[in-house]
Design an enzyme around this catalytic site. Structure first.
Site, PDB file in Angstrom:
ATOM      1  N   LYS A  20      41.977  18.731 -10.660  1.00 29.63           N
ATOM      2  CA  LYS A  20      42.115  20.187 -10.710  1.00 29.63           C
ATOM      3  C   LYS A  20      43.106  20.651 -11.765  1.00 29.63           C
ATOM      4  O   LYS A  20      43.819  21.632 -11.590  1.00 29.63           O
ATOM      5  CB  LYS A  20      42.497  20.760  -9.344  1.00 29.63           C
ATOM      6  CG  LYS A  20      41.661  20.240  -8.184  1.00 29.63           C
ATOM      7  CD  LYS A  20      40.172  20.171  -8.488  1.00 29.63           C
ATOM      8  CE  LYS A  20      39.553  21.511  -8.784  1.00 29.63           C
ATOM      9  NZ  LYS A  20      38.125  21.396  -9.233  1.00 29.63           N
ATOM     10  N   SER A  21      43.105  19.961 -12.896  1.00 34.02           N
ATOM     11  CA  SER A  21      43.976  20.339 -14.013  1.00 34.02           C
ATOM     12  C   SER A  21      43.202  20.888 -15.200  1.00 34.02           C
ATOM     13  O   SER A  21      43.746  21.032 -16.283  1.00 34.02           O
ATOM     14  CB  SER A  21      44.809  19.129 -14.462  1.00 34.02           C
ATOM     15  OG  SER A  21      45.726  18.748 -13.477  1.00 34.02           O
ATOM     16  N   GLY A  22      41.929  21.186 -15.003  1.00 31.62           N
ATOM     17  CA  GLY A  22      41.093  21.667 -16.101  1.00 31.62           C
ATOM     18  C   GLY A  22      40.172  20.586 -16.643  1.00 31.62           C
ATOM     19  O   GLY A  22      39.718  20.662 -17.791  1.00 31.62           O
ATOM     20  N   HIS A  42      41.059   9.889 -13.619  1.00 33.85           N
ATOM     21  CA  HIS A  42      42.253  10.447 -12.991  1.00 33.85           C
ATOM     22  C   HIS A  42      43.324   9.370 -12.822  1.00 33.85           C
ATOM     23  O   HIS A  42      44.364   9.634 -12.200  1.00 33.85           O
ATOM     24  CB  HIS A  42      41.920  11.013 -11.604  1.00 33.85           C
ATOM     25  CG  HIS A  42      41.118  12.278 -11.613  1.00 33.85           C
ATOM     26  ND1 HIS A  42      41.345  13.296 -12.510  1.00 33.85           N
ATOM     27  CD2 HIS A  42      40.100  12.696 -10.806  1.00 33.85           C
ATOM     28  CE1 HIS A  42      40.499  14.298 -12.262  1.00 33.85           C
ATOM     29  NE2 HIS A  42      39.741  13.953 -11.241  1.00 33.85           N
TER      30      HIS A  42
END
Length: 342
Positions: A82-84, A150
Site C-alpha cells: 500500500k505504498s503506491g 515486498h
C-alpha cells in the site's frame, strides 16, 4: 458430482488458503517461528525479522532457493504494501516498453495496460511467481525483466543482493497513509468473502502496526534498509517518495527513466511521451478500465481492490489526534540519525 462442485465453489480464494498448499519443509519452518494474529489470513509469522502470511512465507522460501540467476538488466520494484505499488508498476512498465508500444498524448488502443492489471504485467516474486512452491520459467520474460516484491532487503535472493548491475527502485510512502490504506485494503478483501468475513477494528490493527506486526513489517525497518542502500549504492538503488511523485510526476518520471537507462530523447519530450505515460498510468485512467473494474487476479483478489483513492493525506479522515501523535513519534525515533524525513 454435485457435492464436489459445491465444495469447489466454497473454497476460499488463494490469498486466504493456508495449510492446503504448504510443503513439509515450510510446515517445519513455521512451527519454529513467532506468530501473531493476521490482518487478512489467520496468522502472520516472523521470518528473518519480518512478518508474513504463511502462503507468502512459502513463496519467500521458494524464491530464495530458486531465483539463482539475476541478470544485469533486471529491474526490481520494491515497496511495502500500500505504498503506491500498482502505480509504480504501471509507470515502469510503460516506460520500458515504449519502443514496442509507443505512448503519446493519444493512447494506443492496444497498449497492454489497457487490457491487463499492472500486477499481472509486473509479477510479484513471492506472491505470484514462486507462491505455492512454483518454479516459474523466467526464460519467457522479455528484456529487461521486470519483477516486483515486498521483500525486505535481508530476504531478497542472494543473487539479487550480490548483483552489482541490476537496478532496484524503492517506493516509500508516509506511514500514516500506508497504515490507513492497508486497513482499508484488508477490510475490503475480508468483506468480499461469501462468508462475510469480519473486518479489522482500526484500533487493534493500529496497535499491531505500531509494534511492527503488519504485512512485510516492521514498516520502518523495511524502509531504512533500502534508504541506507540507496545512499551507499546510488547507482543501483533509487529511493523514491510517493508524495514527491504525486507533487512532481514529470520530474520523478524523468529521474526514473535516467536511472534505469531509458531516458527520454528530445524528440520524445517534444511529442509529449512523458505526459502520455503519466496520463495512461494515472489513477483516474487505470481505475476506470474494464479490466480493473470487473477483473480478478489469479489469486482471487478483485482488481478494483487495488484502486481506492491514491491520494496524499487520506489518513486525516480516519486517524485520531492520539494515533497521529503516536505514529509520528515512532517514525521520528526509528528514523533518527538516518537523514530520512517523512
Amino acid at each position: 458430482m454435485p457435492s464436489e462442485n459445491i465444495s469447489r465453489v466454497q473454497l476460499p480464494p488463494k490469498y486466504l488458503q493456508e495449510e492446503e498448499t504448504l510443503t513439509e519443509e515450510c510446515k517445519r519452518i513455521i512451527a519454529t517461528l513467532p506468530k501473531e494474529k493476521g490482518w487478512l489470513s489467520s496468522h502472520l509469522y516472523r521470518f528473518q525479522g519480518f512478518w508474513y502470511p504463511v502462503r507468502h512465507l512459502q513463496g519467500v522460501i521458494a524464491c530464495q532457493k530458486n531465483f539463482v540467476e539475476t541478470l544485469d538488466s533486471d529491474i526490481f520494484l520494491v515497496t511495502t504494501p500500500k505504498s503506491g505499488t500498482t502505480w509504480l508498476k504501471a509507470i515502469i512498465f510503460a516506460l520500458t516498453i515504449r519502443t514496442k508500444h509507443p505512448v503519446a498524448t493519444t493512447t494506443d488502443k492496444n497498449h497492454p495496460l489497457l487490457h491487463n492489471n499492472p500486477h499481472d504485467l509486473v509479477p510479484f516474486l513471492e506472491i505470484k511467481l514462486y507462491v505455492d512452491n512454483q518454479i516459474p520459467d523466467l526464460s519467457t520474460f522479455s528484456t529487461p525483466r521486470l519483477f516486483s516484491t515486498h521483500l525486505p532487503h535481508v530476504s531478497l535472493p542472494e543473487s539479487v543482493k550480490k548483483s552489482s548491475a541490476c537496478k532496484i527502485v524503492y517506493l516509500c510512502r508516509n506511514p500514516k497513509d500506508v497504515f490507513t490504506s492497508l486497513w482499508h485494503f484488508t477490510n475490503k478483501l475480508r468483506s468480499q468473502e461469501k462468508s462475510g468475513g469480519a473486518t479489522n477494528c482500526i484500533d487493534e490493527v493500529f496497535d499491531m502496526f505500531c509494534r511492527g506486526v503488519s504485512l512485510f513489517g516492521p514498516f520502518w525497518d523495511h524502509v531504512l534498509e533500502y534508504w541506507n542502500l540507496s545512499r551507499e549504492y546510488s547507482y543501483r538503488v533509487m529511493f523514491v517518495k510517493f508524495e514527491e511523485m504525486k507533487e512532481e510526476p514529470g520530474v520523478c518520471l524523468r529521474r526514473l527513466a535516467d536511472f534505469l537507462g531509458f531516458g527520454f530523447s528530445a524528440a520524445e519530450e517534444e511529442s509529449g511521451v512523458v505526459e502520455g505515460i503519466l496520463k495512461l498510468c494515472s489513477f483516474d485512467n487505470l481505475s476506470s478500465l474494464e479490466i480493473n473494474t470487473n477483473g480478478k487476479l489469479s489469486s482471487g483478489e478483485e482488481n478494483k481492490a487495488f484502486f481506492r483513492r491514491g491520494v496524499v493525506g487520506d489518513w486525516k479522515n480516519y486517524m485520531s489526534d492520539e494515533m497521529v501523535e503516536k505514529l509520528d513519534r515512532i517514525t521520528r525515533e526509528k528514523f533518527s540519525g538516518s537523514g530520512l524525513m517523512m
